[in-house]
Scaffold this active site. Sequence first.
Site, PDB file in Angstrom:
ATOM      1  N   TYR A   1      18.286  22.458   0.613  1.00 50.07           N
ATOM      2  CA  TYR A   1      19.070  22.559   1.838  1.00 50.07           C
ATOM      3  C   TYR A   1      18.226  23.037   3.015  1.00 50.07           C
ATOM      4  CZ  TYR A   1      19.268  27.643   1.840  1.00 50.07           C
ATOM      5  OH  TYR A   1      18.928  28.965   1.912  1.00 50.07           O
TER       6      TYR A   1
ATOM      7  N   TRP B   1      24.800  27.901   2.365  1.00 48.80           N
ATOM      8  CA  TRP B   1      24.373  27.460   1.038  1.00 48.80           C
ATOM      9  C   TRP B   1      25.390  27.857  -0.028  1.00 48.80           C
ATOM     10  CZ3 TRP B   1      21.728  31.323   3.667  1.00 48.80           C
ATOM     11  CH2 TRP B   1      21.769  32.595   3.114  1.00 48.80           C
TER      12      TRP B   1
ATOM     13  N   HIS C   1      10.155  32.449   7.785  1.00 50.70           N
ATOM     14  CA  HIS C   1      11.455  32.108   8.375  1.00 50.70           C
ATOM     15  C   HIS C   1      11.437  32.254   9.889  1.00 50.70           C
ATOM     16  CE1 HIS C   1      12.545  33.183   4.154  1.00 50.70           C
ATOM     17  NE2 HIS C   1      13.173  32.031   4.280  1.00 50.70           N
TER      18      HIS C   1
ATOM     19  N   GLU D   1      14.674  25.004   2.079  1.00 53.94           N
ATOM     20  CA  GLU D   1      14.325  25.389   0.723  1.00 53.94           C
ATOM     21  C   GLU D   1      14.678  24.356  -0.339  1.00 53.94           C
ATOM     22  OE1 GLU D   1      14.867  30.192   1.321  1.00 53.94           O
ATOM     23  OE2 GLU D   1      16.490  29.093   0.356  1.00 53.94           O
TER      24      GLU D   1
ATOM     25  N   GLU E   1      16.438  28.123   7.419  1.00 59.30           N
ATOM     26  CA  GLU E   1      16.160  28.113   5.987  1.00 59.30           C
ATOM     27  C   GLU E   1      15.835  26.668   5.637  1.00 59.30           C
ATOM     28  OE1 GLU E   1      15.677  30.337   3.873  1.00 59.30           O
ATOM     29  OE2 GLU E   1      17.003  32.041   4.143  1.00 59.30           O
TER      30      GLU E   1
ATOM     31  N   CYS F   1      19.985  35.864  -4.191  1.00 60.43           N
ATOM     32  CA  CYS F   1      19.130  34.723  -3.913  1.00 60.43           C
ATOM     33  C   CYS F   1      17.791  35.268  -3.438  1.00 60.43           C
ATOM     34  CB  CYS F   1      19.748  33.759  -2.908  1.00 60.43           C
ATOM     35  SG  CYS F   1      20.469  34.500  -1.453  1.00 60.43           S
TER      36      CYS F   1
ATOM     37  N   GLU G   1      17.858  44.437  -5.615  1.00 56.23           N
ATOM     38  CA  GLU G   1      18.948  44.414  -4.642  1.00 56.23           C
ATOM     39  C   GLU G   1      20.194  45.143  -5.110  1.00 56.23           C
ATOM     40  OE1 GLU G   1      19.949  40.568  -3.071  1.00 56.23           O
ATOM     41  OE2 GLU G   1      17.851  39.993  -2.851  1.00 56.23           O
TER      42      GLU G   1
END
Length: 182
Positions: free
Chosen positions: A110, A166, A31, A121, A119, A73, A93
């Site tokens: 997106y 997103w 990223h 992906e 991003e 995510c 998480e």
Amino acid sequence: MGVVTASPVELIVLVDDDGREIGTMPKPEVHHGETPLHRAFSAYLFDDAGRLLVTRRAEDKATFPGMWTNTVCGHPGPGEDDGDAIARRAGFELGLGVSDVRPAVPGYRYRAEFRGVVENEICPVYVGRFTGTPAPEPSEVWEWELLDWAAFRRRQETEGDAWSPWCREQARLIEAAGLHTV
């Protein structure tokens, strides 16, 4: 004297425009301003009362820090099924189990940028249920809330950029497909 082990570096699966795997790259190298196309997933998990668990990303995350978003995510590892990746990330998480995970928007893709980090992906979207009580990992999740779908969508509409791009787009697609209740 104990044995010291280094924590493994998470590998991100790079893909071509058709979603075919073309290699891997360590997550810290993925990223940036020229993020390569890679695999990801988004999951919207509900409790037994039908409320959606939303999370606020930790302030020190590299991508979209401090924003509200869907339950979990992340990125499936090499050879990892999306369902297994969702369970892994929900456990890490939030300390949660998952069940009844099913595709909602399987072809979602997106690209978004925030503070110079991109991003990029191919990111199938899933809905399902969570089990347990959220116990957030502070390096990942700052806050969490349980919202019925209407309240979730109202907050997105009134709070705008406080929500990940997103999540705002995926919520509209999930709703349009009639999959916003489980």
